[in-house]
Write a protein that holds these residues in place. Structure first.
Motif, PDB file in Angstrom:
ATOM      1  N   SER A  77       0.137   1.336  -2.776  1.00  7.94           N
ATOM      2  CA  SER A  77       1.037   2.482  -2.902  1.00  7.94           C
ATOM      3  C   SER A  77       0.836   3.456  -1.754  1.00  7.94           C
ATOM      4  O   SER A  77       1.779   4.105  -1.304  1.00  7.94           O
ATOM      5  N   LEU A 132       9.361   4.666  -5.185  1.00  6.77           N
ATOM      6  CA  LEU A 132       7.945   4.514  -5.516  1.00  6.77           C
ATOM      7  C   LEU A 132       7.727   4.844  -6.971  1.00  6.77           C
ATOM      8  O   LEU A 132       6.920   4.272  -7.651  1.00  6.77           O
ATOM      9  N   VAL A 140       6.095  -3.739  -3.363  1.00  9.46           N
ATOM     10  CA  VAL A 140       4.743  -3.831  -3.909  1.00  9.46           C
ATOM     11  C   VAL A 140       4.831  -4.364  -5.322  1.00  9.46           C
ATOM     12  O   VAL A 140       5.598  -3.833  -6.126  1.00  9.46           O
ATOM     13  N   ASP A 158       8.187   0.083  -5.444  1.00 12.37           N
ATOM     14  CA  ASP A 158       6.863  -0.053  -6.036  1.00 12.37           C
ATOM     15  C   ASP A 158       7.014  -0.490  -7.481  1.00 12.37           C
ATOM     16  O   ASP A 158       7.220   0.339  -8.360  1.00 12.37           O
TER      17      ASP A 158
END
Lengths: 247, 350
Positions: free
Chosen positions: A67, A94, A203, A172
């Motif tokens: 992150s 995110l 991610v 994310d």
């Protein structure tokens, strides 16, 4: 397809979080003079070049710096060392629902979230119908967002994030949003983005989706690059290490 | 680096200036990818004159699209002291709608679950005035102010003006820390957040001025007139002053959260030390050092101007305007610059 979208050189990020020990009066007073900190290297000399039209995965254990590197790319975190160049309009997912206010209606939140990511009111006016249709929320748009289910909330947030028509997306773990149908729709949108020479940095802890969706991937551990290359092979290496450790 | 040097740097194909890609029809708008944390090389702006006219635009566009892309750390002292103010203000201006929506959203959300809803906009100043009137008007009956002016308009004008400052501070002190999610995810001029807090309290203040005239009109016969026009410069200066205070407390609260707890006590003390519940003449007969200390209160000139515009009390206009301007500019410059200088590090603390 070889033009870079994100170039990160020798990125180092250190955090110095306050240590929260059992609070005593003596410690609180001590804090006034000397803050108890423990230096934490979140990213250690990481260099990465991500190209246009590429889906780039980031894997690693908790606290590996995944992150953090996304936040450096989003330019909300200034690295202690190194440079980061980003070429293109970036949409950052995110966290979902950034800028939202749960007390307010979905309609109001589309404006709040859209203005937060940098759209003008006029642009949101023009895209409003598309956003609501995409999120499939026409029947709940005037209800306060706090009454939404978590899936509805994620759908709305994702639609707003896509509304800026980014050329670079930083994601994310948010692919795991909404129901099956919406997940398929969002994957479709991201494939379209890639086809337009857009870039996705992704991610995830879901190794199959990284292997399937990404072209290349990086494996971070304790802020350092362990492996970088073809998504499948990186995922394979990571998987073998993890399973090896647990055995 | 000379201006020409910057041009060359911008044209260097290895650096991929985004201006070029825009021309080729890329997706990004020019300057879109510029981070706020990064600061373009100061030489870029300063050496404009040394560049020929035709080259100027190309150079500037190359500089504005290239240099900020690189977010090098740590920046030089020069860069830190002179942030890209022109770009910063432009980006801040581009965020004006965001600041407004954020402010209105907070205002609406606060009353979203109440039964009376928007009625609270009017009820809040009404109740505020009622409480102080009950205690200081009736209980501690002070009669007329300086044997000439009714106490009610004197009290209300002071209280409403003071609460504008108080609200700006309480909203400002939380403006960064309560928007941690925004800070962590989106890059934008952080000044938009205390500005939004300021707008929020300003809307409340404007409503309270309406309420003021609705009360003192029928009760004391004070209606808006020519005198009231003085409100405009007064409010403008007061806005600038409160902007400075909001940015100042927002900046300090990021590493020093304890300020959240301190602000209410500080403002309460400030209220009692200001000539709001009592007239300035109350201090007559006190020793010189008391007069001197109380004279340092930045709110004094603002209160005098408000009393002049809203109650019709005589005031040394030149002195009050000068004092108010000096305080407003000083606090705003200190607060604003200190805040912007610190922006890059905020995301680490929230």
């Amino acid at each position: 397809m070889s033009a870079p979208a994100i170039v990160a050189r020798n990125i180092t990020v250190r955090f110095r979080p306050l240590v929260d020990r059992k609070p005593t009066l003596r410690r609180s007073l001590g804090r006034l003079q000397h803050r108890e900190v423990e230096e934490l290297v979140a990213l250690d000399d990481v260099s990465v070049e991500i190209k246009k039209g590429e889906a780039f995965g980031i894997v690693g254990r908790n606290g590996a710096g995944k992150s953090t590197i996304l936040r450096v790319m989003a330019k909300t975190l200034r690295p202690d060392e190194g440079t980061i160049n980003v070429y293109g309009k970036t949409s950052t997912l995110l966290q979902l629902g950034v800028g939202f206010n749960a007390q307010l209606s979905g309609r109001r939140n589309i404006y709040l979230g859209g203005l937060a990511v940098g759209l003008s009111k006029k642009e949101i006016d023009g895209r409003f119908d598309d956003i609501v249709t995409y999120a499939d929320l026409w029947d709940a748009i005037d209800r306060p967002v706090r009454t939404y289910s978590s899936g509805m909330f994620s759908r709305l947030a994702f639609s707003v994030g896509m509304a800026i028509e980014p050329s670079i997306m930083l994601l994310d773990e948010v692919l795991a949003v909404g129901d099956e149908a919406f997940r398929e729709k969002s994957m479709q949108t991201m494939r379209e983005l890639l086809a337009r020479a857009g870039t996705i940095v992704f991610v995830s802890h879901s190794l199959p989706s990284v292997a399937e969706f990404c072209d290349r991937a990086i494996w971070l551990d304790k802020g350092k690059i362990v492996a970088i290359g073809e998504a499948e092979s990186v995922v394979e290496q990571y998987r073998s290490r993890v399973t090896h450790k647990t055995r | 680096m000379s201006g020409r040097g910057d041009c060359m740097a911008g044209r260097n194909p290895n650096l991929i200036p985004s201006a070029k890609r825009d021309a080729a029809g890329s997706l990004g708008r020019r300057g879109q990818d510029r981070p706020y944390l990064a600061i373009p090389t100061p030489s870029g702006g300063r050496d404009k004159r040394s560049v020929s006219d035709t080259g100027l635009w190309r150079c500037l566009s190359a500089v504005s699209s290239y240099t900020p892309l690189a977010m090098s750390a740590p920046p030089s002292t020069v860069r830190r002291l002179f942030p890209a103010s022109r770009n910063y203000i432009r980006d801040l201006w581009a965020r004006r709608e965001f600041a407004w929506y954020l402010a209105m959203g907070n205002l609406k959300a606060r009353n979203a679950t109440t039964t009376l809803g928007l009625m609270w906009w009017v009820l809040n100043p009404l109740l505020l005035g009622a409480v102080y009137w009950l205690v200081f008007g009736l209980l501690f009956d002070r009669g007329q102010v300086d044997n000439e002016f009714d106490f009610l308009p004197f009290l209300l004008s002071g209280i409403f003006a003071f609460f504008f400052t108080q609200q700006s501070m309480t909203a400002g002190v939380n403006s960064i820390t309560s928007n941690a999610k925004l800070l962590a995810n989106i890059s934008f001029p952080r000044l938009a957040l205390p500005l939004s807090a300021l707008l929020e309290s300003f809307v409340g203040f404007v409503t309270s001025i309406g309420v003021y005239f609705l009360i003192v009109g029928p009760v004391n016969g004070i209606w808006p007139g020519v005198q009231t026009l003085w409100l405009f410069p007064t409010i403008l200066l007061h806005l600038i002053f409160n902007f400075g205070l909001a940015t100042l407390v927002a900046r300090i609260a990021v590493p020093f959260r304890d300020l959240n707890n301190l602000v209410p006590y500080f403002t309460r003390l400030w209220l009692y030390l200001s000539p709001i519940l009592y007239p300035p003449s109350f201090l007559e007969g006190q020793p010189a050092w008391v007069h001197f200390t109380m004279g340092l209160n930045p709110l004094n000139p603002f209160l005098a101007l408000y009393r002049h515009a809203m109650v019709g009390m005589p005031v040394d206009l030149g002195g009050a305007l000068l004092g108010a301007s000096a305080w407003a500019v000083a606090i705003a410059v200190v607060g604003g610059f200190w805040f912007v200088k610190y922006e890059g590090r905020m995301a680490r603390y929230v």
